[in-house]
Scaffold this motif. Structure first.
Motif, PDB file in Angstrom:
ATOM      1  N   ASN A   1       0.030   9.132   4.899  1.00 25.12           N
ATOM      2  CA  ASN A   1      -1.223   8.428   5.132  1.00 25.12           C
ATOM      3  C   ASN A   1      -1.157   7.576   6.395  1.00 25.12           C
ATOM      4  O   ASN A   1      -2.122   7.484   7.150  1.00 25.12           O
ATOM      5  CB  ASN A   1      -1.567   7.541   3.926  1.00 25.12           C
ATOM      6  N   CYS A   2      -0.015   6.951   6.614  1.00 24.00           N
ATOM      7  CA  CYS A   2       0.176   6.135   7.826  1.00 24.00           C
ATOM      8  C   CYS A   2       0.128   7.016   9.076  1.00 24.00           C
ATOM      9  O   CYS A   2      -0.466   6.650  10.090  1.00 24.00           O
ATOM     10  CB  CYS A   2       1.511   5.396   7.766  1.00 24.00           C
TER      11      CYS A   2
ATOM     12  N   LEU B  37       0.832  -1.200   0.000  1.00 24.25           N
ATOM     13  CA  LEU B  37       0.000   0.000   0.000  1.00 24.25           C
ATOM     14  C   LEU B  37       0.872   1.257   0.000  1.00 24.25           C
ATOM     15  O   LEU B  37       0.574   2.236  -0.679  1.00 24.25           O
ATOM     16  CB  LEU B  37      -0.922  -0.001   1.222  1.00 24.25           C
ATOM     17  N   VAL B  38       1.958   1.213   0.764  1.00 26.39           N
ATOM     18  CA  VAL B  38       2.874   2.349   0.813  1.00 26.39           C
ATOM     19  C   VAL B  38       3.541   2.542  -0.547  1.00 26.39           C
ATOM     20  O   VAL B  38       3.702   3.671  -1.021  1.00 26.39           O
ATOM     21  CB  VAL B  38       3.930   2.141   1.917  1.00 26.39           C
TER      22      VAL B  38
ATOM     23  N   GLN C  99       2.327   1.743  -3.449  1.00 28.10           N
ATOM     24  CA  GLN C  99       1.325   2.286  -4.366  1.00 28.10           C
ATOM     25  C   GLN C  99       1.111   3.776  -4.149  1.00 28.10           C
ATOM     26  O   GLN C  99       0.705   4.498  -5.057  1.00 28.10           O
ATOM     27  CB  GLN C  99       0.010   1.534  -4.191  1.00 28.10           C
ATOM     28  N   ALA C 100       1.409   4.244  -2.943  1.00 23.25           N
ATOM     29  CA  ALA C 100       1.279   5.669  -2.630  1.00 23.25           C
ATOM     30  C   ALA C 100       2.599   6.405  -2.848  1.00 23.25           C
ATOM     31  O   ALA C 100       2.808   7.484  -2.286  1.00 23.25           O
ATOM     32  CB  ALA C 100       0.814   5.844  -1.190  1.00 23.25           C
ATOM     33  N   ASN C 101       3.504   5.795  -3.657  1.00 20.21           N
ATOM     34  CA  ASN C 101       4.819   6.377  -3.948  1.00 20.21           C
ATOM     35  C   ASN C 101       5.627   6.601  -2.679  1.00 20.21           C
ATOM     36  O   ASN C 101       6.313   7.603  -2.521  1.00 20.21           O
ATOM     37  CB  ASN C 101       4.680   7.683  -4.741  1.00 20.21           C
ATOM     38  N   TRP C 102       5.513   5.648  -1.756  1.00 21.71           N
ATOM     39  CA  TRP C 102       6.308   5.626  -0.537  1.00 21.71           C
ATOM     40  C   TRP C 102       6.044   6.827   0.374  1.00 21.71           C
ATOM     41  O   TRP C 102       6.882   7.203   1.183  1.00 21.71           O
ATOM     42  CB  TRP C 102       7.803   5.531  -0.864  1.00 21.71           C
ATOM     43  N   ASP C 103       4.875   7.418   0.235  1.00 21.84           N
ATOM     44  CA  ASP C 103       4.496   8.552   1.076  1.00 21.84           C
ATOM     45  C   ASP C 103       3.892   8.017   2.375  1.00 21.84           C
ATOM     46  O   ASP C 103       2.836   7.387   2.364  1.00 21.84           O
ATOM     47  CB  ASP C 103       3.482   9.429   0.345  1.00 21.84           C
TER      48      ASP C 103
END
Length: 295
Positions: free
Chosen positions: A63-64, A53-54, A56-60
């Motif tokens: 969100n976490c 999931l991370v 897919q979010a371009n390692w951003d």
């Protein structure tokens, strides 16, 4: 009269139902943890694994942090990331994304961002041979080939580029000139003009040991190693210096065999040409008769 009694009876029943429902609602205990993740979020083999999931979010990781707190200690989710990410830096530690997750000191592949571990992979290649398994020289620092970020969110660390930028410095550029600075070819997956792989020149006129020269300078082979060809080709003596398989001395050096090297370079090699002190080899210095001469 009957209508009045019936009206009061209905009001009484309605009131009892309302009060009862209110009491039930107030007695409901909310769950201690509410998860927005699907089943398998903590299973690396699952498509729902949070690492994917991370990615897919371009390692951003923002969100976490929204649910698990900026320092990942639990937050509103009441679930601390540090329970599993025990290394310094928590989820932002280098070996979370690349390297060995179980070893905070192994911060480079094998295990690239896609999970690959084969040294034929571009993202893995010869990392181990340079950083932890160098048999002919000291381990190479990450900063020799990369600009190492100080923090996870540093500019240039997580960006739109699909590959890690290779920016040579330190030992890789030792003694090189502006005209032949080391470069990395992303298409060929290879580097060239690095001191480490034979881009060196030692002038006869500046040497105390001119008897060892057959021309004005000793030069290396300046090879162009393929990053993901990790088959022993580039640890052979004649891959960086040497005229042939039998004569592994630099070009411009008097003819010699591997057995001869120890005569002038004791403490570096033995009488069979094997490296016995890798800290004295490929270190940017000339070691002759147990004396190190800075290049």
């Amino acid at each position: 009269m009957k209508k009045i009694i019936l009206l009061y009876a209905n009001l009484l029943v309605f009131s009892l139902i309302f009060i009862s429902c209110s009491e039930v609602q107030s007695d409901i205990t909310p769950p201690s943890k509410v998860t927005l993740h699907k089943e398998g979020v903590n299973n690396p083999a699952s498509q729902n694994f949070h690492g994917r999931l991370v990615a897919q979010a371009n390692w951003d990781l923002k969100n976490c942090q929204q649910c698990h707190a900026v320092n990942y200690t639990g937050g509103t989710a009441k679930s601390s990331c540090l329970d599993c990410h025990k290394q310094p830096g928590g989820p932002e530690a280098c070996n979370t994304c690349h390297g060995d997750f179980a070893n905070p000191f192994a911060i480079a592949p094998p295990r690239d961002l896609s999970g690959g571990i084969s040294d034929t992979s571009r993202g893995v290649g010869a990392h181990t041979k340079h950083l932890g398994g160098n048999s002919i020289g000291s381990e190479v620092e990450c900063s020799v080939c990369h600009k190492v970020p100080r923090g996870y969110s540093d500019v240039g660390h997580i960006d739109d580029s699909p590959s890690a930028e290779v920016i040579f410095s330190g030992l890789a550029v030792k003694g090189t000139s502006a005209a032949n600075r080391p470069v990395y070819n992303y298409n060929q997956i290879s580097c060239s003009n690095t001191y480490c792989h034979g881009n060196f020149s030692y002038s006869k006129s500046a040497s105390t040991y001119q008897f060892a020269y057959t021309q004005d300078a000793m030069v290396g082979n300046n090879s162009t190693p393929i990053w993901n060809k990790v088959d022993g080709t580039y640890v052979k003596c004649n891959s960086c210096h040497g005229k042939s398989e039998s004569d592994t001395s630099p070009i411009g050096h008097i003819n010699s065999t591997n057995n001869d090297c120890a005569n002038c370079h004791p403490g570096v090699v033995d009488n069979q040409g094997r490296i016995i002190d890798k800290d004295k080899h490929i270190n940017g210095k000339i070691n002759v008769f147990n004396t190190e001469i800075e290049r």
